[in-house]
Design a protein around this motif. Structure first.
Motif, PDB file in Angstrom:
ATOM      1  N   THR A   1     -43.974  71.183 -97.318  1.00  3.33           N
ATOM      2  CA  THR A   1     -42.506  71.368 -97.482  1.00  3.33           C
ATOM      3  C   THR A   1     -41.974  72.656 -97.288  1.00  3.33           C
ATOM      4  O   THR A   1     -40.932  72.905 -96.692  1.00  3.33           O
ATOM      5  CB  THR A   1     -42.358  71.010 -98.982  1.00  3.33           C
ATOM      6  OG1 THR A   1     -42.821  69.503 -99.220  1.00  3.33           O
ATOM      7  CG2 THR A   1     -40.659  71.081 -99.308  1.00  3.33           C
ATOM      8  N   LEU A   2     -42.537  73.874 -97.729  1.00  2.00           N
ATOM      9  CA  LEU A   2     -41.790  75.041 -97.722  1.00  2.00           C
ATOM     10  C   LEU A   2     -42.049  75.414 -95.926  1.00  2.00           C
ATOM     11  O   LEU A   2     -41.133  75.739 -95.637  1.00  2.00           O
ATOM     12  CB  LEU A   2     -42.726  76.107 -98.202  1.00  2.00           C
ATOM     13  CG  LEU A   2     -42.884  76.265 -99.651  1.00  2.00           C
ATOM     14  CD1 LEU A   2     -43.543  77.117-100.415  1.00  2.00           C
ATOM     15  CD2 LEU A   2     -41.255  76.144-100.369  1.00  2.00           C
ATOM     16  N   ILE A   3     -43.201  74.915 -95.222  1.00  2.16           N
ATOM     17  CA  ILE A   3     -42.916  75.411 -93.800  1.00  2.16           C
ATOM     18  C   ILE A   3     -42.003  74.338 -93.347  1.00  2.16           C
ATOM     19  O   ILE A   3     -41.256  75.005 -92.082  1.00  2.16           O
ATOM     20  CB  ILE A   3     -44.456  75.103 -93.427  1.00  2.16           C
ATOM     21  CG1 ILE A   3     -45.372  76.281 -93.543  1.00  2.16           C
ATOM     22  CG2 ILE A   3     -44.467  75.214 -91.521  1.00  2.16           C
ATOM     23  CD1 ILE A   3     -44.886  77.428 -93.157  1.00  2.16           C
ATOM     24  N   GLU A   4     -41.803  73.099 -93.486  1.00  2.00           N
ATOM     25  CA  GLU A   4     -40.918  72.369 -93.043  1.00  2.00           C
ATOM     26  C   GLU A   4     -39.319  72.678 -93.152  1.00  2.00           C
ATOM     27  O   GLU A   4     -38.464  72.898 -92.272  1.00  2.00           O
ATOM     28  CB  GLU A   4     -41.007  70.862 -93.535  1.00  2.00           C
ATOM     29  CG  GLU A   4     -42.257  70.235 -93.034  1.00  2.00           C
ATOM     30  CD  GLU A   4     -42.310  68.834 -93.436  1.00  2.00           C
ATOM     31  OE1 GLU A   4     -41.622  68.482 -94.550  1.00  2.00           O
ATOM     32  OE2 GLU A   4     -43.002  67.884 -92.970  1.00  2.00           O
ATOM     33  N   ARG A   5     -39.261  73.230 -94.399  1.00  2.15           N
ATOM     34  CA  ARG A   5     -37.736  74.035 -94.417  1.00  2.15           C
ATOM     35  C   ARG A   5     -37.720  75.150 -93.723  1.00  2.15           C
ATOM     36  O   ARG A   5     -36.667  75.379 -93.306  1.00  2.15           O
ATOM     37  CB  ARG A   5     -37.676  74.458 -96.284  1.00  2.15           C
ATOM     38  CG  ARG A   5     -37.929  73.052 -97.097  1.00  2.15           C
ATOM     39  CD  ARG A   5     -37.632  73.526 -98.428  1.00  2.15           C
ATOM     40  NE  ARG A   5     -36.024  74.195 -98.724  1.00  2.15           N
ATOM     41  CZ  ARG A   5     -35.691  74.475 -99.744  1.00  2.15           C
ATOM     42  NH1 ARG A   5     -36.619  74.536-100.969  1.00  2.15           N
ATOM     43  NH2 ARG A   5     -34.491  74.902-100.088  1.00  2.15           N
ATOM     44  N   SER A   6     -38.780  76.060 -93.509  1.00  5.34           N
ATOM     45  CA  SER A   6     -38.762  77.151 -92.807  1.00  5.34           C
ATOM     46  C   SER A   6     -38.513  76.753 -91.095  1.00  5.34           C
ATOM     47  O   SER A   6     -37.511  77.461 -90.530  1.00  5.34           O
ATOM     48  CB  SER A   6     -40.107  77.876 -92.935  1.00  5.34           C
ATOM     49  OG  SER A   6     -40.273  78.325 -93.980  1.00  5.34           O
ATOM     50  N   ARG A   7     -38.954  75.579 -90.665  1.00  5.80           N
ATOM     51  CA  ARG A   7     -38.810  75.376 -89.627  1.00  5.80           C
ATOM     52  C   ARG A   7     -37.408  74.781 -89.309  1.00  5.80           C
ATOM     53  O   ARG A   7     -36.689  75.060 -88.386  1.00  5.80           O
ATOM     54  CB  ARG A   7     -39.834  74.082 -89.016  1.00  5.80           C
ATOM     55  CG  ARG A   7     -41.274  74.616 -88.860  1.00  5.80           C
ATOM     56  CD  ARG A   7     -42.105  73.608 -88.402  1.00  5.80           C
ATOM     57  NE  ARG A   7     -43.596  73.783 -88.467  1.00  5.80           N
ATOM     58  CZ  ARG A   7     -44.005  74.799 -87.422  1.00  5.80           C
ATOM     59  NH1 ARG A   7     -43.400  75.082 -86.446  1.00  5.80           N
ATOM     60  NH2 ARG A   7     -45.227  74.919 -87.342  1.00  5.80           N
ATOM     61  N   HIS A   8     -36.998  74.135 -90.357  1.00  6.05           N
ATOM     62  CA  HIS A   8     -35.586  73.629 -90.191  1.00  6.05           C
ATOM     63  C   HIS A   8     -34.398  74.755 -89.913  1.00  6.05           C
ATOM     64  O   HIS A   8     -33.657  74.780 -89.160  1.00  6.05           O
ATOM     65  CB  HIS A   8     -35.110  72.842 -91.292  1.00  6.05           C
ATOM     66  CG  HIS A   8     -34.146  71.973 -91.357  1.00  6.05           C
ATOM     67  ND1 HIS A   8     -33.396  71.457 -92.570  1.00  6.05           N
ATOM     68  CD2 HIS A   8     -33.409  71.425 -90.604  1.00  6.05           C
ATOM     69  CE1 HIS A   8     -32.466  70.790 -92.214  1.00  6.05           C
ATOM     70  NE2 HIS A   8     -32.333  70.877 -90.961  1.00  6.05           N
ATOM     71  N   LEU A   9     -34.728  75.878 -90.951  1.00  5.43           N
ATOM     72  CA  LEU A   9     -33.676  76.712 -91.162  1.00  5.43           C
ATOM     73  C   LEU A   9     -33.761  77.739 -89.779  1.00  5.43           C
ATOM     74  O   LEU A   9     -32.905  78.172 -89.214  1.00  5.43           O
ATOM     75  CB  LEU A   9     -34.143  77.681 -92.280  1.00  5.43           C
ATOM     76  CG  LEU A   9     -33.726  77.049 -93.529  1.00  5.43           C
ATOM     77  CD1 LEU A   9     -34.186  77.835 -94.625  1.00  5.43           C
ATOM     78  CD2 LEU A   9     -32.177  77.080 -93.593  1.00  5.43           C
ATOM     79  N   LYS A  10     -34.953  77.927 -89.178  1.00  4.20           N
ATOM     80  CA  LYS A  10     -35.126  78.835 -88.076  1.00  4.20           C
ATOM     81  C   LYS A  10     -34.493  78.307 -86.966  1.00  4.20           C
ATOM     82  O   LYS A  10     -34.211  79.037 -85.884  1.00  4.20           O
ATOM     83  CB  LYS A  10     -36.503  79.175 -87.917  1.00  4.20           C
ATOM     84  CG  LYS A  10     -37.537  78.014 -87.037  1.00  4.20           C
ATOM     85  CD  LYS A  10     -38.838  78.892 -86.511  1.00  4.20           C
ATOM     86  CE  LYS A  10     -39.494  77.752 -85.987  1.00  4.20           C
ATOM     87  NZ  LYS A  10     -40.679  78.407 -85.249  1.00  4.20           N
ATOM     88  N   GLY A  11     -34.413  77.038 -86.636  1.00  2.00           N
ATOM     89  CA  GLY A  11     -33.762  76.386 -85.472  1.00  2.00           C
ATOM     90  C   GLY A  11     -32.393  76.013 -85.586  1.00  2.00           C
ATOM     91  O   GLY A  11     -31.971  74.775 -85.138  1.00  2.00           O
ATOM     92  N   GLN A  12     -31.512  76.883 -86.313  1.00  2.00           N
ATOM     93  CA  GLN A  12     -30.035  76.414 -86.507  1.00  2.00           C
ATOM     94  C   GLN A  12     -29.751  75.512 -87.338  1.00  2.00           C
ATOM     95  O   GLN A  12     -28.675  74.791 -87.207  1.00  2.00           O
ATOM     96  CB  GLN A  12     -29.553  76.337 -85.047  1.00  2.00           C
ATOM     97  CG  GLN A  12     -29.703  77.448 -84.097  1.00  2.00           C
ATOM     98  CD  GLN A  12     -28.617  78.489 -84.755  1.00  2.00           C
ATOM     99  OE1 GLN A  12     -28.163  78.636 -85.549  1.00  2.00           O
ATOM    100  NE2 GLN A  12     -28.223  79.537 -83.432  1.00  2.00           N
ATOM    101  N   GLY A  13     -30.863  74.929 -88.285  1.00  2.00           N
ATOM    102  CA  GLY A  13     -30.563  73.694 -89.091  1.00  2.00           C
ATOM    103  C   GLY A  13     -30.245  72.438 -88.598  1.00  2.00           C
ATOM    104  O   GLY A  13     -29.923  71.563 -88.949  1.00  2.00           O
TER     105      GLY A  13
END
Length: 368
Positions: free
Chosen positions: A201-213
């Motif tokens: 979950t933490l990595i998925e949130r990181s990926r979401h945020l790093k790519g402009q949401g």
């Protein structure tokens, strides 16, 4: 052109870097998509034995993403060692949270777990251990504190690729961890970083945020305020080639540190030692002089001989933006004022190590 014949650091790019970068150019995959991004993430995660890894454009934004993924924000406090590179502290400030500085241990130079305990408050949300210069923090003690107080742990491993604590690579203990691949790191992508975690979950949130949401299943639909923190395929190509050579780099850096320890043993300096139960990756080979007033004089002497050095990091609590509520952290201050980083790159030759050690010896022979 550098005036130093022996630099403090220089990357070694003698593997498949050019081959892989040329593939990016030949195929036109030069931005944040391409085969090297995913492959670098996969191989990095495998190397340190963590389940998930997300590449980013530098180590500072890796820390920012890690904090955001945990929901750290205004009103929160994050405990961090004052003896660290400023990026650790800046990333906390970016979120609106407050960095709470703690002291270091004299023997390892790492964050002091007992001082962490003394600084926990009702607003404390997380602890950020920084594995300084390639030596591991006491993760057993820190994780125990975190569990007792229900705190998150963000490991800053920017300087600690190849570092182990009790048989486990650093970055695999905390809730989420970060690495840097700046040009002077053990493996480099020029600029770059990685966020890692065993929590999907933490990595998925990181990926979401790093790519402009960007939303996962709707093109050009953004459901949060995000960031452009992505690593390019070219950076990842260099990183993968570096990762292929990592064992050799680390082995050589440890050998360099051993040579410094042996050749400086009879001089009034103290080398940074490997703590029991750890494997020190020696991102930097560092020494302490006996008295703070000797530090700059020795550095000037080495510079005159064409040898580049760096001081240890200034404690963050002494810097203007963090000194409003100034308090003493005596161990960190003592280490910072007496510490010097010596040349420690993998291609450093035995003859160059001899030159560095001979120059340090000559400084003391003149009664400095």
């Amino acid at each position: 052109m550098s005036r130093f014949s022996i630099p403090i650091y220089q990357p070694e790019l003698a593997g498949n870097e050019k081959l892989y970068v040329n593939e990016c150019l030949d195929t036109s995959w030069i931005s944040s998509r391409g085969r090297f991004v995913g492959e670098f993430e996969t191989q990095f995660a495998k190397r340190i034995d963590v389940q998930h890894a997300a590449s980013v454009c530098n180590g500072t934004v890796a820390l920012h993403l890690a904090l955001l993924a945990l929901g750290i924000g205004p009103g929160d406090e994050v405990i961090v060692p004052t003896l660290t590179y400023i990026a650790s502290v800046n990333a906390i400030a970016y979120t609106g949270a407050t960095p709470i500085f703690v002291d270091s241990l004299l023997d390892t130079w790492q964050i002091d777990p007992e001082d962490v305990r003394r600084h926990i408050s009702p607003r404390t949300r997380a602890i950020m251990p920084v594995h300084l210069y390639g030596q591991a923090c006491d993760m057993e003690a820190l994780m125990q504190i975190a569990q007792e107080h229900r705190l998150f742990v963000i490991e800053d491993c920017a300087e600690a690729f190849g570092t182990y604590y009790k048989g486990r690579h650093v970055g695999t203990f905390g809730d989420i961890s970060t690495f840097s691949f700046f040009g002077n790191k053990t493996i480099t992508t020029g600029e770059g970083g990685m966020v890692v975690s065993n929590d999907k979950t933490l990595i998925e949130r990181s990926r979401h945020l790093k790519g402009q949401g960007l939303a996962a299943h709707r093109e050009y639909w953004h459901d949060v305020v995000g960031y452009n923190y992505r690593m390019t395929n070219i950076q990842a190509a260099i990183g993968l080639a570096q990762l292929e050579q990592a064992s050799r780099f680390i082995e050589r850096k440890r050998a360099i540190a051993a040579q410094y320890a042996t050749k400086l043993a009879k001089l009034p300096v103290q080398t940074h030692q490997e703590a029991a139960g750890t494997i020190h990756s020696y991102w930097m080979c560092s020494i302490l002089v006996e008295r703070a007033e000797q530090r700059d004089a020795l550095r000037a002497h080495l510079a005159d001989a064409g040898i580049e050095t760096r001081p240890l990091f200034y404690p963050a609590h002494t810097m203007p933006m963090h000194s409003k509520n100034y308090r003493k952290h005596p161990v960190a201050e003592d280490l910072a004022w007496r510490g010097i980083n010596l040349p420690s790159f993998p291609a450093l030759t035995d003859a160059q190590i001899d030159t560095v050690c001979a120059s340090i010896a000559s400084f003391y022979q003149h009664g400095r």
